[in-house]
Design a protein around this motif. Structure first.
Motif, short mmCIF file in Angstrom:
data_model
loop_
_atom_site.label_atom_id
_atom_site.label_comp_id
_atom_site.label_asym_id
_atom_site.label_seq_id
_atom_site.Cartn_x
_atom_site.Cartn_y
_atom_site.Cartn_z
N MET A 1 -47.04 33.44 -53.35
CA MET A 1 -46.05 34.47 -53.67
C MET A 1 -45.32 34.21 -54.98
O MET A 1 -44.49 35.02 -55.39
CB MET A 1 -45.07 34.63 -52.51
N PHE B 1 -47.43 43.98 -54.22
CA PHE B 1 -46.60 44.05 -53.01
C PHE B 1 -46.07 45.48 -52.89
O PHE B 1 -45.51 46.02 -53.84
CB PHE B 1 -45.43 43.06 -53.12
N ARG C 1 -55.68 39.01 -58.04
CA ARG C 1 -54.22 39.16 -58.12
C ARG C 1 -53.77 40.13 -57.03
O ARG C 1 -54.57 40.91 -56.51
CB ARG C 1 -53.81 39.70 -59.49
N VAL D 1 -51.90 34.06 -49.88
CA VAL D 1 -51.35 34.55 -51.15
C VAL D 1 -50.22 33.65 -51.60
O VAL D 1 -49.26 33.44 -50.87
CB VAL D 1 -50.84 36.00 -50.99
N ASN E 1 -54.76 43.60 -56.12
CA ASN E 1 -54.58 44.51 -57.24
C ASN E 1 -55.94 45.15 -57.55
O ASN E 1 -56.90 44.45 -57.82
CB ASN E 1 -54.06 43.74 -58.46
N LYS F 1 -40.76 39.96 -50.90
CA LYS F 1 -42.19 39.66 -50.73
C LYS F 1 -42.53 39.24 -49.30
O LYS F 1 -43.63 39.51 -48.82
CB LYS F 1 -42.61 38.56 -51.70
N VAL G 1 -49.12 43.29 -48.55
CA VAL G 1 -49.78 42.65 -49.68
C VAL G 1 -51.22 43.14 -49.76
O VAL G 1 -51.95 43.09 -48.78
CB VAL G 1 -49.77 41.11 -49.52
N ALA H 1 -40.23 41.61 -55.38
CA ALA H 1 -41.22 42.29 -56.21
C ALA H 1 -40.81 43.76 -56.31
O ALA H 1 -39.97 44.23 -55.54
CB ALA H 1 -42.60 42.18 -55.59
N ASP I 1 -48.54 35.31 -57.41
CA ASP I 1 -49.07 36.61 -56.99
C ASP I 1 -50.59 36.64 -57.04
O ASP I 1 -51.19 37.58 -57.55
CB ASP I 1 -48.49 37.75 -57.83
N GLU I 2 -51.21 35.58 -56.50
CA GLU I 2 -52.66 35.54 -56.51
C GLU I 2 -53.21 35.05 -55.18
O GLU I 2 -52.55 34.31 -54.45
CB GLU I 2 -53.20 34.70 -57.66
#
Length: 160
Positions: free
Chosen positions: A72, A141, A138, A70, A132, A124, A129, A113, A75-76
């Motif tokens: 950070m 957190f 995506r 990921v 989404n 983070k 994690v 986050a 955020d993907e």
């Protein structure tokens, strides 16, 4: 006005030469074939990788992700090697040198986050994690995995 159309005899037709010789035609066919297969590989292989990545994303729903997959900053989820960034005894992960610089400088408080369930500010590097559930690829957190479960239940989000 009467036009006369002259028919070419077989001998006259043989005298008319082609634009390219036989060997030039062969080379042209070979070059066109190589170009065709190069374009097929250039556009086809990324499409296959994209489909594999999409399938992998589907498998990642409802589970805690490995943080080394990921970025950070963005955020993907990344399917390539990303680099660890150690800052103040914590390890963050960045996909490129720009993201690494943003983490080092903590631009826009990027190291933190907001837990979507508890609305707490969390680091983070310490967070749980997860992908989404409404935006494939995506991440979100959370302070705990339990907060993720509560978030899903509270928002009536259906998992695939």
């Amino acid at each position: 006005m009467n036009k006369q159309i002259k028919k070419l005899s077989r001998k006259d037709k043989e005298k008319v030469k082609s634009l390219w010789s036989k060997s030039e035609k062969r080379v042209l066919i070979i070059v066109a074939s190589v170009l065709f297969f190069a374009l097929l590989a250039y556009y086809g292989i990324p499409a296959i990788k994209y489909q594999r990545n999409q399938d992998s994303l589907n498998e990642l729903y409802n589970q805690e992700l490995a943080v080394n997959k990921v970025c950070m900053v963005g955020d993907e989820i990344k399917f390539k090697v990303i680099r660890p960034v150690k800052i103040e005894g914590k390890t963050y992960w960045a996909c490129c040198s720009k993201c690494e610089a943003k983490l080092n400088n903590n631009l826009n408080d990027i190291r933190n986050a907001i837990d979507p369930f508890s609305k707490e500010i969390i680091n983070k590097a310490d967070a749980v994690v997860v992908q989404n559930p409404t935006k494939k690829g995506r991440v979100l957190f959370f302070k705990t995995y339990n907060n993720y479960d509560k978030y899903i239940a509270e928002n009536n989000i259906e998992q695939p």
